[in-house]
Motif scaffolding. Structure first.
Motif, PDB file in Angstrom:
ATOM      1  N   ASN A  84       0.737  -1.290   0.004  1.00 45.52           N
ATOM      2  CA  ASN A  84      -0.039   0.138  -0.036  1.00 45.52           C
ATOM      3  C   ASN A  84       0.982   1.125  -0.010  1.00 45.52           C
ATOM      4  O   ASN A  84       0.767   2.200   0.714  1.00 45.52           O
ATOM      5  N   SER A  86       1.264   3.573  -1.879  1.00 43.43           N
ATOM      6  CA  SER A  86       0.294   5.078  -2.495  1.00 43.43           C
ATOM      7  C   SER A  86      -0.197   5.446  -1.244  1.00 43.43           C
ATOM      8  O   SER A  86      -0.216   6.805  -1.147  1.00 43.43           O
ATOM      9  N   GLU A  87      -1.042   4.693  -0.411  1.00 44.54           N
ATOM     10  CA  GLU A  87      -1.761   5.118   0.856  1.00 44.54           C
ATOM     11  C   GLU A  87      -0.640   5.397   1.735  1.00 44.54           C
ATOM     12  O   GLU A  87      -0.812   6.710   2.447  1.00 44.54           O
ATOM     13  N   SER A  90       0.757   9.005   0.850  1.00 42.57           N
ATOM     14  CA  SER A  90      -0.070   9.915   0.994  1.00 42.57           C
ATOM     15  C   SER A  90      -0.443  10.435   2.234  1.00 42.57           C
ATOM     16  O   SER A  90      -0.389  11.835   2.785  1.00 42.57           O
ATOM     17  N   ASP A  91      -0.564   9.489   3.193  1.00 40.69           N
ATOM     18  CA  ASP A  91      -0.666   9.846   4.625  1.00 40.69           C
ATOM     19  C   ASP A  91       0.499  10.325   5.279  1.00 40.69           C
ATOM     20  O   ASP A  91       0.290  11.347   6.165  1.00 40.69           O
TER      21      ASP A  91
END
Length: 104
Positions: A84, A86-87, A90-91
């Motif tokens: 994950n 990308s997540e 972003s986070d």
């Protein structure tokens, strides 16, 4: 931004500068501030990535960083090393934004 446009770290830094709403920022100051933000966000991102890596992956990342990699090379490494990714990115960028703007 349109869906087909890539949002870069330069765009991210510009957004932070705009959101911080500096009142007396000259063009030279703007350029230096943007460089500082980019350096800080990269350091922040790397520190967060390292906490998610195995010891072997940390060694691999250190070897990569010693080669003065491009942003794309670092992103490719992170993408291949983290679930994950990308997540996670972003986070992490959101956390940096909150900290930079003094919201947390």
């Amino acid at each position: 931004m349109p869906d087909d446009q890539v949002y870069t770290l330069d765009d991210y830094a510009e957004t932070l500068i705009r959101d911080k709403n500096y009142q007396t920022l000259t063009q030279d100051m703007h350029v230096e501030l943007k460089k500082d933000i980019l350096r800080r966000v990269q350091d922040f991102m790397i520190s967060r990535v390292i906490t998610k890596l195995s010891d072997d992956q940390v060694k691999e990342m250190n070897m990569l960083l010693d080669t003065d990699p491009t942003d794309q090379q670092v992103q490719d490494f992170v993408s291949s090393s983290l679930n994950n990714s990308s997540e996670f990115i972003s986070d992490t960028l959101f956390e940096f934004r909150q900290t930079y703007l003094g919201l947390i």
